[in-house]
Design an enzyme around this catalytic site. Structure first.
Site, PDB file in Angstrom:
ATOM      1  N   LYS A 262       0.842  -1.213   0.000  1.00 33.20           N
ATOM      2  CA  LYS A 262       0.000   0.000   0.000  1.00 33.20           C
ATOM      3  C   LYS A 262       0.870   1.254   0.000  1.00 33.20           C
ATOM      4  O   LYS A 262       0.566   2.250  -0.658  1.00 33.20           O
ATOM      5  CB  LYS A 262      -0.939   0.000   1.217  1.00 33.20           C
ATOM      6  CG  LYS A 262      -1.699   1.318   1.420  1.00 33.20           C
ATOM      7  CD  LYS A 262      -2.708   1.563   0.321  1.00 33.20           C
ATOM      8  CE  LYS A 262      -3.195   2.957   0.086  1.00 33.20           C
ATOM      9  NZ  LYS A 262      -3.510   3.846   1.133  1.00 33.20           N
TER      10      LYS A 262
ATOM     11  N   ASN B 254       0.981   4.281  -2.720  1.00 36.29           N
ATOM     12  CA  ASN B 254       0.897   5.717  -2.452  1.00 36.29           C
ATOM     13  C   ASN B 254       2.075   6.478  -3.058  1.00 36.29           C
ATOM     14  O   ASN B 254       1.910   7.600  -3.532  1.00 36.29           O
ATOM     15  CB  ASN B 254       0.815   5.984  -0.949  1.00 36.29           C
ATOM     16  CG  ASN B 254      -0.592   5.783  -0.423  1.00 36.29           C
ATOM     17  OD1 ASN B 254      -1.359   5.002  -0.986  1.00 36.29           O
ATOM     18  ND2 ASN B 254      -0.948   6.462   0.648  1.00 36.29           N
TER      19      ASN B 254
HETATM   20  C1  6PG Z   1      -5.749   5.860  -1.013  1.00 35.43           C
HETATM   21  C2  6PG Z   1      -5.013   7.118  -0.661  1.00 35.43           C
HETATM   22  C3  6PG Z   1      -5.173   7.409   0.785  1.00 35.43           C
HETATM   23  C4  6PG Z   1      -4.843   8.828   1.170  1.00 35.43           C
HETATM   24  C5  6PG Z   1      -3.376   9.099   1.259  1.00 35.43           C
HETATM   25  C6  6PG Z   1      -3.011  10.455   0.743  1.00 35.43           C
HETATM   26  O1  6PG Z   1      -5.085   4.987  -1.551  1.00 35.43           O
HETATM   27  O2  6PG Z   1      -6.936   5.782  -0.764  1.00 35.43           O
HETATM   28  O3  6PG Z   1      -3.659   6.989  -0.959  1.00 35.43           O
HETATM   29  O4  6PG Z   1      -4.464   6.451   1.488  1.00 35.43           O
HETATM   30  O5  6PG Z   1      -5.490   9.720   0.366  1.00 35.43           O
HETATM   31  O6  6PG Z   1      -3.068   9.004   2.603  1.00 35.43           O
HETATM   32  O7  6PG Z   1      -1.765  10.737   1.214  1.00 35.43           O
HETATM   33  P1  6PG Z   1      -1.171  12.168   1.363  1.00 35.43           P
HETATM   34  O8  6PG Z   1      -2.040  12.921   2.326  1.00 35.43           O
HETATM   35  O9  6PG Z   1       0.190  11.898   1.887  1.00 35.43           O
HETATM   36  O10 6PG Z   1      -1.201  12.785   0.004  1.00 35.43           O
END
Ligand code: 6PG
Length: 486
Positions: free
Chosen positions: A182, A186
């Protein structure tokens, strides 16, 4: 009959996962630190399925069928440990604790080991897709023991996103593997957004294209190899008008990108496992530099803002064929850079698999990202095909899959033109540029690392190896400069 699963932590992600389980026919026990939130959930959505209200963790645990499954959805870090500590005395051997938050994989490894010693299963699952995904079908990347997946897997698969009949959920590997995968998702998400941003910036700065006009371009791109959720929503964001001022919304949003840390972790882990995830790291740095607004307000005055040289966007790529060709060049630069960032992401997964003893299957991982998650894209299907070959015959780098080698060759001249234009006219394009440098590094027969080795040997006797014979060598730089075998 007891409840099939308990969910503790009913902020929107936890609540939506609980509703998703219930909608799929599971009885879900609900707990939250403040009971008001539990009651609010039951009041609003109680008719969607079978819910059991629990005021305390003990009540939650007592309401569950064995082996008990408790899903924790609280803020990553100390709150997860606090809930685990409260749960441990209430659970029995074989019970399963699930952490569905964006936890750091090293913490998941630590927690898994600690709970294993107590006869409990600890499963870190990566969940992607935001609030809507959690409710209607996220992409789920479970780690933990294979044994726990036997009991948990069918439930997770039934709430996961569906890609043409296949659930976007599969066990990826032991202990922290789910959270690791995961995390890399990201990291790629950061790079995807950054290359989209660079495309937008170049079209605006060098072709004078307003956001609303660009919305049409992104919509068009969404019918090409770039088809993906992030390209689709870029069109939506770009055409959004600010209610207050009537200006494009992007023009009134502060240009400082936040982060919760997963991209940074990906870059750090890339450094640790020795995998050059340059596009991901550059994307994290791009957010950091965006956050230095005070510094930028000074430097932009002194260095001079805007495109360099006595040119205007109008004269450069602002009209007619020049504009059309430039936009198409950017599309290709975006696609090629995106391919590089996925290649880097999968390279880092391969390296991490070796480092942590996970049997990560790249084809499976690509399959999990085809629907439900933020980086869902048609490209993932092509990546799956690239990993169709049996283990041992898979490409050592994704860019070596014939389809991608061809695609890069097709995009290359345009990609170089775009990076050159960005550098010539002073528009920052860190990921376009670093992705190209990565590609050129992979292409190089000889890298200047030989000189680096020479310098290291000169000032620190760090030694070097020769291309023509085995062994480790040192030149006596401060003596007669003869070579000795170290
Ligand atoms: C997802 C997103 C989710 C979230 C992230 C954003 O896969 O649903 O990645 O996990 O939006 O935490 O991360 P940042 O705030 O670091 O951009």
């Amino acid at each position: 009959m007891g409840a099939d699963i308990g969910v503790t932590g009913l902020a929107v992600m936890g609540a939506n996962l609980a509703r998703n389980f219930a909608r799929n026919g599971y009885t879900v026990a609900l707990h939250n630190r403040s009971v008001a939130r539990t009651d609010a959930l039951i009041n609003s959505y109680g008719s969607e399925g079978e819910f059991v209200r629990a005021e305390t963790l003990q009540e939650l645990v007592e309401s569950l069928e064995r082996p008990r499954r408790v899903l924790i959805m609280v803020k990553a870090g100390a709150p997860v440990d606090a809930v685990i500590d409260d749960l441990i005395p209430l659970l029995d051997e074989g019970d399963i604790v699930i952490d569905a938050g964006n936890s750091f994989y090293e913490e998941t490894r630590r927690r898994e080991e600690a709970l294993r010693e107590k006869g409990l299963h600890f499963v870190g699952i990566g969940v992607s897709g935001g609030e809507e995904g959690a409710l209607w079908g996220p992409s789920i990347m479970p780690g933990g023991s294979q044994e726990s997946y036997e009991s948990l897997g069918p439930m997770l698969e039934s709430i996961a996103a569906d890609y043409h009949g296949e659930p976007c959920c599969a066990w990826v590997g032991t202990d922290g593997a789910g959270h690791y995968v995961k995390m890399v998702h990201n990291g790629i998400e950061y790079a995807d957004m950054q290359v989209i941003g660079e495309s937008y910036d170049l079209m605006r700065a060098l072709a004078g294209m307003e956001p609303a006009e660009q919305a049409g371009v992104f919509r068009e791109w969404n019918t090409t190899d770039l088809a993906s959720y992030l390209i689709e929503i870029t069109a939506e964001v770009l055409e959004q008008e600010d209610e207050l001022t009537g200006r494009p919304l992007v023009d009134v949003v502060v240009d400082s990108a936040g982060q919760k840390g997963t991209g940074r972790w990906t870059a750090i882990s890339g450094l640790e496992v020795g995998s050059p995830v340059t596009t991901i790291a550059e994307s994290v740095f791009a957010r950091s530099i965006s956050s230095q607004r005070e510094v930028r307000s000074v430097t932009s005055q002194i260095f001079g803002a805007g495109i360099t040289g006595a040119v205007s966007a109008e004269d450069l790529y602002g009209t007619g064929d020049a504009r059309q060709e430039f936009v198409e060049d950017i599309r290709k630069a975006l696609y090629a850079s995106k391919l590089v960032s996925y290649a880097q992401g999968f390279d880092m997964l391969t390296a991490a698999g070796r480092e942590y003893g996970w049997q990560l299957d790249m084809r499976t991982i690509a399959s999990l990202w085809r629907a439900g998650c933020i980086i869902r894209a048609d490209l993932l299907d092509t990546i799956m095909r690239a990993y169709d070959a049996p283990a041992g015959q898979q490409p050592v780098n994704l860019l070596l899959a014939p389809e991608f080698t061809e695609a890069i060759a097709e995009c290359l001249p345009a990609w170089r033109r775009v990076v050159a234009a960005a550098a010539t006219y002073g528009v920052p394009a860190p990921v376009f540029s670093s992705a190209l440098a990565y590609y050129d590094s992979l292409r190089a027969e000889r890298l200047p690392a030989a000189l680096t080795q020479g310098l290291r040997d000169y000032f620190g006797a760090h030694t070097y190896q020769r291309i023509d014979k085995p062994g480790t060598f040192h030149t006596r730089w401060s003596e007669d400069r003869s070579e000795t075998e170290a």
